[in-house]
Design a protein around this motif. Structure first.
Motif, short mmCIF file in Angstrom:
data_model
loop_
_atom_site.label_atom_id
_atom_site.label_comp_id
_atom_site.label_asym_id
_atom_site.label_seq_id
_atom_site.Cartn_x
_atom_site.Cartn_y
_atom_site.Cartn_z
N SER A 37 -3.79 24.75 32.64
CA SER A 37 -4.81 26.53 32.09
C SER A 37 -6.12 26.52 32.37
O SER A 37 -6.35 27.91 32.46
N HIS A 47 -7.74 32.48 33.22
CA HIS A 47 -7.41 32.36 32.22
C HIS A 47 -8.01 32.46 30.77
O HIS A 47 -7.53 33.01 29.88
N PHE A 51 -8.17 35.85 28.48
CA PHE A 51 -7.92 36.06 27.03
C PHE A 51 -8.75 36.33 25.75
O PHE A 51 -8.95 37.37 25.70
N PRO A 248 -1.24 30.76 32.18
CA PRO A 248 -2.09 31.76 30.78
C PRO A 248 -0.98 31.63 29.71
O PRO A 248 -2.51 31.63 28.45
#
Length: 591
Positions: A37, A47, A51, A248
């Motif tokens: 991540s 990532h 988001f 992601p």
């Protein structure tokens, strides 16, 4: 060599197989997923920023928290008075009510979700009755919206809230309430100042369990909600199915995990089981919770009035419970039990409908859809696949989990608390996060879409359940019986097989039953790791609910609804026999 034999002979070594499976399938992949991540080895927050940059993603995250908070609040508002009335009932009534709570708790969540589609749909029971009674002219939009999601979530999670509360309330010494009443406290003051603080650990456990599980809800929002009711778990599943890039998805999973961790830190986890220790460790968190819930400021403002009232009511006998209060309590519990049992009863009734459309009540009785189920290779194949998987998971989890529970109970209290907390991590996290972690593990091992991979993924949660249940059984085990057997020259293995195992057999059987149910009913993890290459019965049911409502699913739901009753009937004789043997053994054991 002598030191190695000494270490190998420690009871704690029995828990090594369980920790090895959890480490390989869950622990190491969880760390790898965290690094993924952060875009390792080039660590960055790219990532996470991507988001947050999408307003739709942020809305889904906040919506997930909102749905979970509201569902948890509703469960607590309904579950606390229900648990209080159950705990205050006579022994026979209390046992019957607990069984009625257990039955839906053991029933497949898919079946209960499907039942609410049938109840709240345009041609469902509610709309049909309202139209027949001339109260409405067209069906009300009761399904595929936020209202239906809350109905389904609360129905599924309410037993999870009630059972810890009943357990906590059963441990409260009622003489404390009587003492408060004899000192002039009103019933409300005795409840709020004495009884409620003693049940805070049960409230904390129930709220924590319900909230964390709600965070990972996947099937219910998808089946009962609309496009505006998407939760983060649905987004994770969609991206995992449509994207080849895992980073992601890992970021989204850890954002969801972060919300769960915040809840864990706020409410805390007590694994010691010692009331005194729990109160000593409560600290500022519990004091703050009690201060807010008891209204300290209001109490200070009314202190003079309460002092005068206390003198006037000192040593006055408590008034008897009025019939209105009894009737109100009975009516409330009856409504809750109807709410819990109605979906299962509706599914069973509709499964006997002879027509192409499901009707309640059915105009006639027919076994048409049962014959359709058993004659369709797709349904029967899915059933046998689920049974095969569940049996393999049950055997593995029961053996490994029982050994781990035995080893943990023979270790020091501090080490036992730490290791128990570690082994319970998989069932204290949202299910979709466990599914993503299992996906990464099986991807590395090349076991995606295989029976072996599904067995390993299901075993993570099943082992945790077996450890919890068998450990609870061992906590009440009288070790003097083992000492008596050894004094009669029985060896450790003979004592374990001839004395320990027979006395803890109900816990082992209960653990095996829960492991079987956990595997047989699992759909979130299975859907993420098998890529629909292996169809289990829950996956077949979910596909049916998502695409078209085939009346055959009513027959499947009926069979799965009756399954918990069979489990309870099978467990009761074993439990009763074990209690009788334990009482006889305790009476004969040396003091």
């Amino acid at each position: 060599m002598r030191n190695f034999r000494k270490v190998a002979g420690m009871p704690l070594m029995l828990s090594v197989p369980a920790f090895a499976i959890l480490l390989v399938v869950f622990g190491i992949p969880l760390v790898q997923l965290l690094f993924t991540s952060f875009n390792a080895p080039n660590f960055s927050l790219a990532h996470y920023r991507a988001f947050v940059a999408e307003s739709a993603n942020v809305r889904i995250l906040l919506q997930t928290v909102e749905l979970s908070v509201v569902a948890t609040t509703l469960c607590l508002a309904i579950g606390y008075p229900t648990a209080y009335l159950i705990a205050a009932a006579s022994k026979g009534v209390r046992t019957a009510l607990i069984v009625l709570v257990f039955i839906p708790w053991l029933t497949s969540g898919l079946v209960r979700t499907y039942a609410w589609v049938a109840i709240l749909g345009d041609r469902g029971i509610v709309n049909t009755l309202l139209i027949d009674w001339k109260l409405i002219t067209s069906p009300l939009p009761l399904v595929y919206n936020r209202f239906a999601v809350y109905i389904g979530m609360v129905h599924i999670m309410l037993p999870t809230m009630i059972l810890p509360l009943v357990s906590s309330m059963m441990g409260v010494d009622r003489s404390l309430i009587a003492a408060a009443r004899s000192m002039g406290a009103t019933p409300w003051a005795a409840f709020w100042r004495v009884f409620f603080p003693l049940t805070v650990p049960g409230v904390r456990s129930g709220v924590l369990l319900v909230f964390v599980i709600c965070l990972g809800f996947y099937i219910t929002p998808a089946a009962l909600g609309g496009l505006r009711d998407t939760m983060l778990s649905n987004l994770i599943a969609a991206q995992l199915a449509n994207s080849v890039e895992l980073a992601p998805v890992a970021a989204i999973a850890f954002l969801l995990l972060g919300v769960a961790v915040v809840a864990l830190l706020l409410f805390g986890i007590d694994v010691s089981g010692t009331p005194g220790a729990s109160q000593r460790r409560a600290g500022w968190r519990t004091r703050l919770q009690l201060a807010v819930m008891q209204g300290v400021v209001f109490g200070k403002l009314t202190e003079a009035y309460r002092a005068r009232r206390w003198k006037a009511q000192l040593f006055q006998p408590g008034r008897a419970v009025r019939w209105v209060e009894r009737a109100s309590g009975f009516f409330f519990v009856a409504l809750v039990m109807i709410y819990l049992q109605l979906p299962g009863l509706v599914v069973v009734a509709m499964s006997f409908s002879p027509g192409q459309l499901l009707q309640f009540p059915p105009p006639a009785l027919s076994l048409r859809w049962y014959r359709a189920f058993f004659s369709d290779p797709a349904w029967t194949g899915a059933l046998w696949t689920s049974l095969e998987l569940a049996v393999m998971v049950t055997v593995l989890s029961t053996i490994v989990g029982t050994l781990a529970a035995f080893g943990l109970t023979r270790s020091s209290s501090r080490l036992r608390s730490i290791l128990t907390l570690v082994i319970l991590v998989p069932i204290t996290l949202p299910g979709v996060v466990v599914g993503v972690v299992a996906y990464l593990c099986l991807l590395k091992l090349g076991l995606l879409g295989t029976m072996s991979g599904i067995v390993l993924a299901h075993s993570v949660g099943s082992i945790c359940l077996v450890v919890v249940i068998v450990s609870a059984t061992l906590a009440g085990f009288d070790r003097r019986l083992e000492q008596a057997a050894m004094s009669m020259r029985a060896g450790p293995m003979q004592t374990f097989t001839r004395v320990t195992i027979p006395l803890i057999r109900p816990g082992i059987i209960a653990g095996a039953v829960f492991a079987f149910i956990h595997s047989f009913d699992e759909v979130v993890v299975t859907s993420l790791i098998n890529r629909f290459s292996i169809y289990t019965l829950p996956l077949k049911m979910y596909e049916n609910i998502s695409n078209e409502i085939d009346p055959t699913i009513a027959a499947v739901g009926s069979l799965l609804t009756l399954l918990p009753v069979l489990w309870l009937l099978a467990l009761y004789p074993t439990w009763w026999k074990s209690k009788r043997i334990a009482r006889q053994g305790t009476a004969q054991a040396p003091t």
